[in-house]
Design an enzyme around this catalytic site. Sequence first.
Site, PDB file in Angstrom:
ATOM      1  N   TYR A 108      41.494 -57.813  99.449  1.00 31.36           N
ATOM      2  CA  TYR A 108      41.882 -59.139  99.688  1.00 31.36           C
ATOM      3  C   TYR A 108      41.319 -60.139  98.697  1.00 31.36           C
ATOM      4  O   TYR A 108      40.274 -60.457  98.880  1.00 31.36           O
ATOM      5  CB  TYR A 108      41.341 -59.641 101.337  1.00 31.36           C
ATOM      6  N   ASP A 149      46.319 -57.788  99.712  1.00 23.42           N
ATOM      7  CA  ASP A 149      46.889 -59.087  99.536  1.00 23.42           C
ATOM      8  C   ASP A 149      46.344 -59.555  97.874  1.00 23.42           C
ATOM      9  O   ASP A 149      45.181 -59.984  98.059  1.00 23.42           O
ATOM     10  CB  ASP A 149      46.568 -60.225 100.396  1.00 23.42           C
ATOM     11  N   HIS A 250      52.421 -63.391 106.353  1.00 23.91           N
ATOM     12  CA  HIS A 250      52.762 -62.160 105.548  1.00 23.91           C
ATOM     13  C   HIS A 250      53.416 -61.051 106.161  1.00 23.91           C
ATOM     14  O   HIS A 250      53.398 -60.993 107.569  1.00 23.91           O
ATOM     15  CB  HIS A 250      51.600 -61.598 104.898  1.00 23.91           C
TER      16      HIS A 250
END
Length: 259
Positions: A108, A149, A250
């Site tokens: 992330y 991500d 998302h």
Amino acid sequence: MKIATWNINGIKARLETVKTWLASASPDIACFQEIKSIDEGFPAEIFEARASTSPSMARRFNGVALLSKIPFDEVIRGLPGDDDDVQARYIEGVVSVPSGVVRVVNIYLPNGNPIDSDKFPYKLSWMERLKARVKELLTYEEPFVVAGDYNVIPTPEDVYDPAAWVNDALFRPETRAQFQSLLNLGLTDAFRACHDEPHQFTFWDYQAGAWQKNHGIRIDHLLLSPQAADKLVSCDIDSEPRGWEKPSDHVPVVMDLSV
DNA sequence: ATGTCACCTGCGAGGTGA
């Protein structure tokens, strides 16, 4: 073998959504980001087996979970390179498959906004540390994927309106240059290896009717080592869950490897 | 568009992060 990445934006708020998606998509390995939960708070029962991060600060913010139907031979928590970095943004696992091993790195990557704050240099230095780790992994000459991500819009084709994002940390030249230099190590963007159409998005803001207007960006990626790229069968964005009730901002990206 | 959502503290509404 299906490997998925999805920023779920909070496991507590998204539990039913995630269970519904897992039941139909049935990935072998799932990389979740922004779980906003410590290990003990993560409902392991939603998957056959699991390992989930992480160090402190994961309770309210960040947090990544790595879930696998195949038992892990090894799990590494935390991105090397800065012992003072306690943010829960990195977990890596290795599983055995008929052809050998597959390593899955779940990240992330820091958002980095606003760009005049210390968050932006933190993002860039985190990318530098990720590059160092990838360089190390490449020396193993094994199939691996760095999924997650990235908070990086790689090119103007990956955003509905590039002009609206010029001063955003996700699209700044420094950010994109770092991402490109990561690719230049020899990694393959799995989605782009399978699709060349512009405007294929993985994130739509909750605000301003972004989903309804298709004002999206592509920031969730699966980057493959050469040995993994050789095994790539398909990679697709599953945008359907963005239209469900109580969605994450998302959507999942799923790839298939022939192992 | 100052547009939305999630999580925290701690009991109500504000702060933080995205």
